[in-house]
Design a protein around this motif. Structure first.
Motif, PDB file in Angstrom:
ATOM      1  N   ARG A   1      -5.250  -4.337  11.976  1.00 35.26           N
ATOM      2  CA  ARG A   1      -5.678  -2.938  12.101  1.00 35.26           C
ATOM      3  C   ARG A   1      -4.736  -1.993  11.371  1.00 35.26           C
ATOM      4  N   HIS A   2      -3.466  -2.348  11.325  1.00 37.66           N
ATOM      5  CA  HIS A   2      -2.476  -1.487  10.678  1.00 37.66           C
ATOM      6  C   HIS A   2      -2.666  -1.440   9.158  1.00 37.66           C
ATOM      7  N   ILE A   3      -3.326  -2.441   8.600  1.00 47.82           N
ATOM      8  CA  ILE A   3      -3.646  -2.394   7.169  1.00 47.82           C
ATOM      9  C   ILE A   3      -4.577  -1.219   6.898  1.00 47.82           C
ATOM     10  N   LYS A   4      -5.619  -1.102   7.714  1.00 47.35           N
ATOM     11  CA  LYS A   4      -6.564   0.011   7.548  1.00 47.35           C
ATOM     12  C   LYS A   4      -5.869   1.348   7.790  1.00 47.35           C
ATOM     13  N   ASP A   5      -4.968   1.381   8.777  1.00 44.39           N
ATOM     14  CA  ASP A   5      -4.240   2.618   9.049  1.00 44.39           C
ATOM     15  C   ASP A   5      -3.389   3.034   7.851  1.00 44.39           C
ATOM     16  N   SER A   6      -2.782   2.047   7.176  1.00 47.56           N
ATOM     17  CA  SER A   6      -1.959   2.368   6.005  1.00 47.56           C
ATOM     18  C   SER A   6      -2.825   2.904   4.869  1.00 47.56           C
ATOM     19  N   ILE A   7      -4.057   2.413   4.750  1.00 40.37           N
ATOM     20  CA  ILE A   7      -4.983   2.922   3.732  1.00 40.37           C
ATOM     21  C   ILE A   7      -5.364   4.366   4.052  1.00 40.37           C
ATOM     22  N   TYR A   8      -5.588   4.656   5.351  1.00 42.60           N
ATOM     23  CA  TYR A   8      -5.881   6.037   5.755  1.00 42.60           C
ATOM     24  C   TYR A   8      -4.719   6.959   5.390  1.00 42.60           C
ATOM     25  N   LEU A   9      -3.486   6.486   5.621  1.00 37.34           N
ATOM     26  CA  LEU A   9      -2.310   7.279   5.276  1.00 37.34           C
ATOM     27  C   LEU A   9      -2.225   7.514   3.769  1.00 37.34           C
ATOM     28  N   MET A  10      -2.535   6.472   3.003  1.00 39.42           N
ATOM     29  CA  MET A  10      -2.537   6.593   1.551  1.00 39.42           C
ATOM     30  C   MET A  10      -3.514   7.673   1.093  1.00 39.42           C
ATOM     31  N   THR A  11      -4.738   7.602   1.609  1.00 33.21           N
ATOM     32  CA  THR A  11      -5.765   8.573   1.217  1.00 33.21           C
ATOM     33  C   THR A  11      -5.415   9.973   1.705  1.00 33.21           C
ATOM     34  N   GLY A  12      -4.961  10.074   2.941  1.00 31.83           N
ATOM     35  CA  GLY A  12      -4.593  11.369   3.492  1.00 31.83           C
ATOM     36  C   GLY A  12      -3.474  12.026   2.703  1.00 31.83           C
ATOM     37  N   SER A  13      -2.472  11.245   2.319  1.00 31.24           N
ATOM     38  CA  SER A  13      -1.349  11.777   1.547  1.00 31.24           C
ATOM     39  C   SER A  13      -1.801  12.239   0.172  1.00 31.24           C
TER      40      SER A  13
ATOM     41  N   VAL B   1       0.836  -1.207   0.000  1.00 33.66           N
ATOM     42  CA  VAL B   1       0.000   0.000   0.000  1.00 33.66           C
ATOM     43  C   VAL B   1       0.869   1.256   0.000  1.00 33.66           C
ATOM     44  N   VAL B   2       1.861   1.305   0.880  1.00 33.15           N
ATOM     45  CA  VAL B   2       2.630   2.549   1.006  1.00 33.15           C
ATOM     46  C   VAL B   2       3.588   2.749  -0.165  1.00 33.15           C
ATOM     47  N   GLU B   3       4.176   1.662  -0.690  1.00 24.42           N
ATOM     48  CA  GLU B   3       5.034   1.804  -1.867  1.00 24.42           C
ATOM     49  C   GLU B   3       4.219   2.281  -3.063  1.00 24.42           C
ATOM     50  N   ASN B   4       3.029   1.718  -3.214  1.00 22.91           N
ATOM     51  CA  ASN B   4       2.196   2.085  -4.355  1.00 22.91           C
ATOM     52  C   ASN B   4       1.461   3.406  -4.159  1.00 22.91           C
ATOM     53  N   THR B   5       1.433   3.912  -2.934  1.00 23.38           N
ATOM     54  CA  THR B   5       0.965   5.282  -2.743  1.00 23.38           C
ATOM     55  C   THR B   5       1.859   6.220  -3.539  1.00 23.38           C
ATOM     56  N   SER B   6       3.156   5.923  -3.515  1.00 22.02           N
ATOM     57  CA  SER B   6       4.098   6.708  -4.305  1.00 22.02           C
ATOM     58  C   SER B   6       4.021   6.329  -5.785  1.00 22.02           C
TER      59      SER B   6
END
Length: 317
Positions: free
Chosen positions: A286-298, A146-151
């Motif tokens: 739970r951290h999976i959902k948190d990473s999605i929130y970070l993706m959307t927020g960014s 999720v976080v790599e592909n956010t970029s």
């Protein structure tokens, strides 16, 4: 219609419907061309790196050129046709909804205590072997993706679209697709995919660093540990084989108070990776959902930044 307005509309479309399976996504055709080229020209020989260079050049130039041609033709037909075509192409460059949906599928399987199903689902997202992963490893795999592909899949395409419109955005998506298909360091692709991998590293240099910063800021608004996110970003951003992936991963690890990285199995071979972040708590679903929130927020922060820059440079029209 301004490029920025088209970006906003494309993002809204992606947020609403993602990438429908029935839609003729341009990346599918890029992938078909790459496979055709490899079947036709790949041979184990001394100049295989130059064949890979030809693959990279032709794929990127065709992608850029065809996109520019489509926009030119649509503009000749009618300005409204151009707007629609431009927005649709931009939409196909953004992977926000699709990435979140795929991550949530794994989360749902874990929530149902279906570890086998989660392993299978995460196998669609990563290159590593997943059939023996424990739950914590499944969670790490999803979060890292999720976080790599956010970029790679969101911020970078938006960055290039903002600079050069849909043609440059599609060229970037092509570079990223090339890397995902031939940019491996195994026997077959080490030389053939060398140029594609290096070009992807170059193209993601600025977007990855922007993403890391955006994630720190997003963690503040999401009431995560933004101080730790900044600390780990500074400390561990280079703890990755990729010159870019460590930036979003380290910011996320700090914001969530977890540790990413470590050993994984790729194509039957154990690959040891440095760890990123501090092992303050176990990685859980739970951290999976948190990473999605970070993706959307960014992503939202980046679009707001683009709007702010546009207003600063051109004023409100």
């Amino acid at each position: 219609m301004s490029n920025l307005l088209a970006i906003c509309i494309a993002f809204i479309i992606d947020a609403c419907i993602g990438d429908p399976y029935w839609f003729p996504h341009p990346v599918k055709y890029v992938g078909k061309y790459i496979k055709w080229f490899e079947r036709s020209f790949y041979k184990k020989q001394k100049n295989i790196r130059y064949i890979g260079l030809l693959l990279t050049l032709t794929t990127v130039l065709l992608s850029f050129g065809i996109t520019a041609l489509l926009l030119w033709i649509s503009l000749k037909i009618h300005i409204a046709v151009f707007w629609v075509t431009n927005i649709l192409i931009m939409w196909t460059c953004i992977a926000h909804r699709c990435l979140g949906d795929e991550a949530r599928k794994v989360y749902k399987k874990l929530k149902e205590d279906d570890l086998e199903g989660a392993r299978k689902q995460v196998g669609y997202l990563v290159a590593r072997e997943t059939d023996q992963l424990e739950e914590v490893q499944v969670c790490k795999a999803v979060i890292e993706t999720v976080v790599e592909n956010t970029s790679d899949g969101i911020i970078a395409p938006l960055f290039y679209i903002a600079i050069g419109g849909a043609p440059l955005g599609m060229a970037y998506k092509t570079i990223n697709t090339l890397d995902s298909m031939v940019g491996y360091k195994n026997e077959r692709y080490k030389e053939f995919g060398y140029v594609s991998a290096k070009l992807d590293d170059f193209a993601n240099y600025i977007p990855a660093r922007l993403t890391g910063i955006l994630m720190v800021v997003a963690s503040f608004f999401l009431k995560m540990d933004y101080r730790q996110a900044f600390k780990i970003l500074k400390r561990d951003r280079r703890n990755h084989a990729s010159p870019n992936a460590g930036y979003p991963e380290s910011a996320t690890a700090g914001a969530l108070g977890i540790q990413l990285g470590g050993d994984n199995v790729y194509f039957g071979k154990v690959v040891s990776k440095p760890t990123i972040g501090d092992d303050k708590q176990p990685v859980v679903k739970r951290h999976i959902k948190d990473s999605i929130y970070l993706m959307t927020g960014s992503t939202v922060l980046f679009i707001i930044t683009l709007i702010g820059l546009n207003i600063a440079l051109h004023g409100i029209k």
